[in-house]
Write an enzyme that holds these catalytic residues in place. Structure first.
Site, PDB file in Angstrom:
ATOM      1  N   LEU A  35       0.817  -1.220   0.000  1.00 36.54           N
ATOM      2  CA  LEU A  35       0.000   0.000   0.000  1.00 36.54           C
ATOM      3  C   LEU A  35       0.847   1.264   0.000  1.00 36.54           C
ATOM      4  O   LEU A  35       1.890   1.341   0.642  1.00 36.54           O
ATOM      5  CB  LEU A  35      -0.918  -0.023   1.217  1.00 36.54           C
ATOM      6  CG  LEU A  35      -1.848  -1.241   1.286  1.00 36.54           C
ATOM      7  CD1 LEU A  35      -2.706  -1.162   2.552  1.00 36.54           C
ATOM      8  CD2 LEU A  35      -2.717  -1.366   0.060  1.00 36.54           C
ATOM      9  N   HIS A  36       0.360   2.235  -0.745  1.00 32.72           N
ATOM     10  CA  HIS A  36       1.009   3.551  -0.800  1.00 32.72           C
ATOM     11  C   HIS A  36      -0.062   4.620  -0.595  1.00 32.72           C
ATOM     12  O   HIS A  36      -1.241   4.301  -0.367  1.00 32.72           O
ATOM     13  CB  HIS A  36       1.745   3.715  -2.134  1.00 32.72           C
ATOM     14  CG  HIS A  36       0.912   3.385  -3.328  1.00 32.72           C
ATOM     15  ND1 HIS A  36      -0.188   4.138  -3.719  1.00 32.72           N
ATOM     16  CD2 HIS A  36       0.972   2.347  -4.219  1.00 32.72           C
ATOM     17  CE1 HIS A  36      -0.727   3.607  -4.795  1.00 32.72           C
ATOM     18  NE2 HIS A  36      -0.062   2.511  -5.117  1.00 32.72           N
ATOM     19  N   HIS A  39      -3.474   4.343  -2.248  1.00 28.01           N
ATOM     20  CA  HIS A  39      -4.473   3.492  -1.585  1.00 28.01           C
ATOM     21  C   HIS A  39      -5.140   4.230  -0.417  1.00 28.01           C
ATOM     22  O   HIS A  39      -6.325   4.029  -0.149  1.00 28.01           O
ATOM     23  CB  HIS A  39      -3.807   2.217  -1.041  1.00 28.01           C
ATOM     24  CG  HIS A  39      -3.273   1.317  -2.100  1.00 28.01           C
ATOM     25  ND1 HIS A  39      -1.920   1.196  -2.353  1.00 28.01           N
ATOM     26  CD2 HIS A  39      -3.895   0.477  -2.967  1.00 28.01           C
ATOM     27  CE1 HIS A  39      -1.742   0.310  -3.329  1.00 28.01           C
ATOM     28  NE2 HIS A  39      -2.916  -0.135  -3.727  1.00 28.01           N
ATOM     29  N   GLN A  63      -5.762 -12.969 -12.197  1.00 31.97           N
ATOM     30  CA  GLN A  63      -5.657 -11.841 -13.120  1.00 31.97           C
ATOM     31  C   GLN A  63      -4.244 -11.668 -13.667  1.00 31.97           C
ATOM     32  O   GLN A  63      -3.976 -10.717 -14.401  1.00 31.97           O
ATOM     33  CB  GLN A  63      -6.161 -10.544 -12.465  1.00 31.97           C
ATOM     34  CG  GLN A  63      -5.276  -9.978 -11.384  1.00 31.97           C
ATOM     35  CD  GLN A  63      -5.985  -8.893 -10.587  1.00 31.97           C
ATOM     36  OE1 GLN A  63      -6.987  -9.149  -9.915  1.00 31.97           O
ATOM     37  NE2 GLN A  63      -5.486  -7.678 -10.660  1.00 31.97           N
ATOM     38  N   SER A 188       2.200   3.853  -7.550  1.00 29.26           N
ATOM     39  CA  SER A 188       1.909   2.480  -7.939  1.00 29.26           C
ATOM     40  C   SER A 188       2.808   1.551  -7.150  1.00 29.26           C
ATOM     41  O   SER A 188       3.977   1.864  -6.914  1.00 29.26           O
ATOM     42  CB  SER A 188       2.182   2.293  -9.437  1.00 29.26           C
ATOM     43  OG  SER A 188       2.249   0.906  -9.753  1.00 29.26           O
ATOM     44  N   SER A 189       2.253   0.409  -6.764  1.00 33.56           N
ATOM     45  CA  SER A 189       3.088  -0.560  -6.054  1.00 33.56           C
ATOM     46  C   SER A 189       4.233  -1.019  -6.938  1.00 33.56           C
ATOM     47  O   SER A 189       5.297  -1.401  -6.448  1.00 33.56           O
ATOM     48  CB  SER A 189       2.241  -1.765  -5.631  1.00 33.56           C
ATOM     49  OG  SER A 189       1.132  -1.327  -4.871  1.00 33.56           O
ATOM     50  N   ARG A 190       4.021  -0.995  -8.238  1.00 34.35           N
ATOM     51  CA  ARG A 190       5.067  -1.450  -9.158  1.00 34.35           C
ATOM     52  C   ARG A 190       6.212  -0.445  -9.285  1.00 34.35           C
ATOM     53  O   ARG A 190       7.267  -0.775  -9.838  1.00 34.35           O
ATOM     54  CB  ARG A 190       4.482  -1.777 -10.539  1.00 34.35           C
ATOM     55  CG  ARG A 190       3.635  -3.048 -10.542  1.00 34.35           C
ATOM     56  CD  ARG A 190       3.261  -3.514 -11.935  1.00 34.35           C
ATOM     57  NE  ARG A 190       2.604  -4.821 -11.923  1.00 34.35           N
ATOM     58  CZ  ARG A 190       1.284  -5.007 -11.966  1.00 34.35           C
ATOM     59  NH1 ARG A 190       0.475  -3.970 -12.031  1.00 34.35           N
ATOM     60  NH2 ARG A 190       0.784  -6.232 -11.952  1.00 34.35           N
TER      61      ARG A 190
END
Lengths: 286, 286
Positions: A35-36, A39, A63, A188-190
């Site tokens: 989470l960032h 979120h 997914q 983004s988590s990425r």
């Protein structure tokens, strides 16, 4: 109230059902964890609109296609819980994949429409089937009245809205604006995959979109020229490799030549080996 | 209370939501209309278990393949309403196909499992996708706590149970025993297609099943021999053309050679041009 943590769907659903029986409304924020701040804007929107906020933290295997980043997707559940507790989230649903997809599982929610066939759907063929299935399950498990999704995955919001409408799910879907770092980079988590030089290079995504947005505000309505402006800016960044830049109606995701209704200008770009997405919504006058 | 009739999903859902907010439980009986005594046993079971009973009357186009009897399926809504009112049903949901499947509709609930691939599923490839989709929609529209289905469509019950479990729908599924005429003929809206001689011939379905059931009760456990008993009896009726006779576990619908667990002995038989189904459940000792 201490934040509850549930791992079993039946227990989560029983608790949520009891909350509803007590007359409380439930807001759901589905997440894959890591989470960032983005979120957290979902949690705040949910808290404002609902009596009870449930966050789900689940990296959903259905997914991800083979070769995508399911295995390496960042997982940091303890830190996630600390952040959620600080926001006053009431309950966290954190199931194991085997609890969501037990032996014998075989029912998918299959959206087969413009919303799933283009952009991300064209690149990731099973992605939205997985999203629609898990979101339907999460809405049912948490008995949500409202569900909150980030605009960064705008196509996901369009697909979820289509799915909620088509299946008459009794849930109101809210899209929360993109949360950006000061550099403009969409959170983004990425982003955790990016090395420092890549992180700097990644700012080209939002910069290119802003350029088109400025032109749009100044009166440019040609989809071709707006897309070209983005591509031009992206071409100036040597670490960036464009996957797609597209301008489509929103939420219908139909092609357009002139922006006369609300449209989505979206892109996917590889920075090194990391695939990032970003978008801006252009509010056309009807 | 006068029985309500709703045709718009949004209005049905709003009314059901208000009932739930008032603390009432809702029982749903999905039907395709042309109601007979079998349907009434569903209504009574629903009434016993729920505060509010909603019957849906909808000949669902997505579960019929081209060439099946969608167009000629009997429709008699006024008579249906009289019967439902007499049973004390609280509300009837009777939508137009366009209200259930508006332009842009594209999301299906797709069960892909043993329950959908054999028996009826092998003959009617899109049938159970249509059933799962419409039942999910109806459950959501009526906010059902319980849903009631007839055992005559036992495979449908197995598919719905799989779908409810897989998608975590907050609904309890109840199967109501087959309702038969004095002749043994299982009540079905499609019996209306039968001419007098055919109606008499159609009694061979239940007679053949009863023969196998009697043998089972007397100790016969061989699936092959139980199926053969049914086929033998069916062969004696010149107007009958067998589509299938099958013995499988229930509700998993796995093949068996010896009946040691609960099994379904099911058949589909053409009498003239009318395809009829019937079944019996053999309660195996575990």
């Amino acid at each position: 109230m201490k934040m509850k943590i549930f791992t079993m769907p039946e227990e989560m659903q029983a608790w949520a059902t009891a909350q509803k029986a007590a007359g409380r409304t439930i807001g759901l924020c589905p997440t894959m964890g890591a989470l960032h701040e983005g979120h957290m804007t979902l949690m705040r929107a949910a808290k404002e609109a609902s009596d009870i906020v449930i966050a789900s933290v689940f990296v959903n295997p259905t997914q991800f296609a083979p070769g995508e980043d399911y295995e390496k997707y960042p997982r940091q559940f303890r830190e996630d819980c600390e952040k959620l507790a600080r926001e006053g989230v009431d309950a966290v649903f954190h199931p194991e994949p085997a609890a969501m997809y037990p032996a014998g599982f075989g029912t998918y929610v299959t959206p087969d429409c413009a919303e799933t066939q283009v952009l991300e759907g064209a690149r990731r063929p099973i992605h939205f089937r997985g999203v629609a299935t898990v979101v339907t399950k999460l809405m049912n498990i948490t008995r949500a009245d409202r569900a909150f999704f980030g605009q960064k995955d705008a196509q996901q919001v369009a697909v979820v809205r289509r799915c909620v409408e088509d299946l008459n799910l009794p849930v109101q879907v809210t899209m929360v604006p993109i949360c950006r770092e000061e550099s403009g980079l969409a959170r983004s988590s990425r982003n955790a995959y990016l090395r420092p030089a890549e992180r700097k290079a990644a700012t080209v995504l939002s910069r290119s979109l802003r350029k088109a947005e400025t032109a749009f505000t100044a009166g440019e309505r040609s989809a071709e020229r707006l897309v070209a402006l983005v591509q031009e800016e992206l071409a100036g960044e040597p670490l960036a490799r464009v996957d797609y830049v597209a301008l489509r109606t929103f939420p219908g995701l139909q092609p357009v030549t002139e922006v006369r209704e609300t449209c989505l200008l979206a892109l996917a770009v590889f920075i090194g080996t990391t695939r990032l997405i970003d978008n801006v919504i252009l509010e056309g006058e009807a």
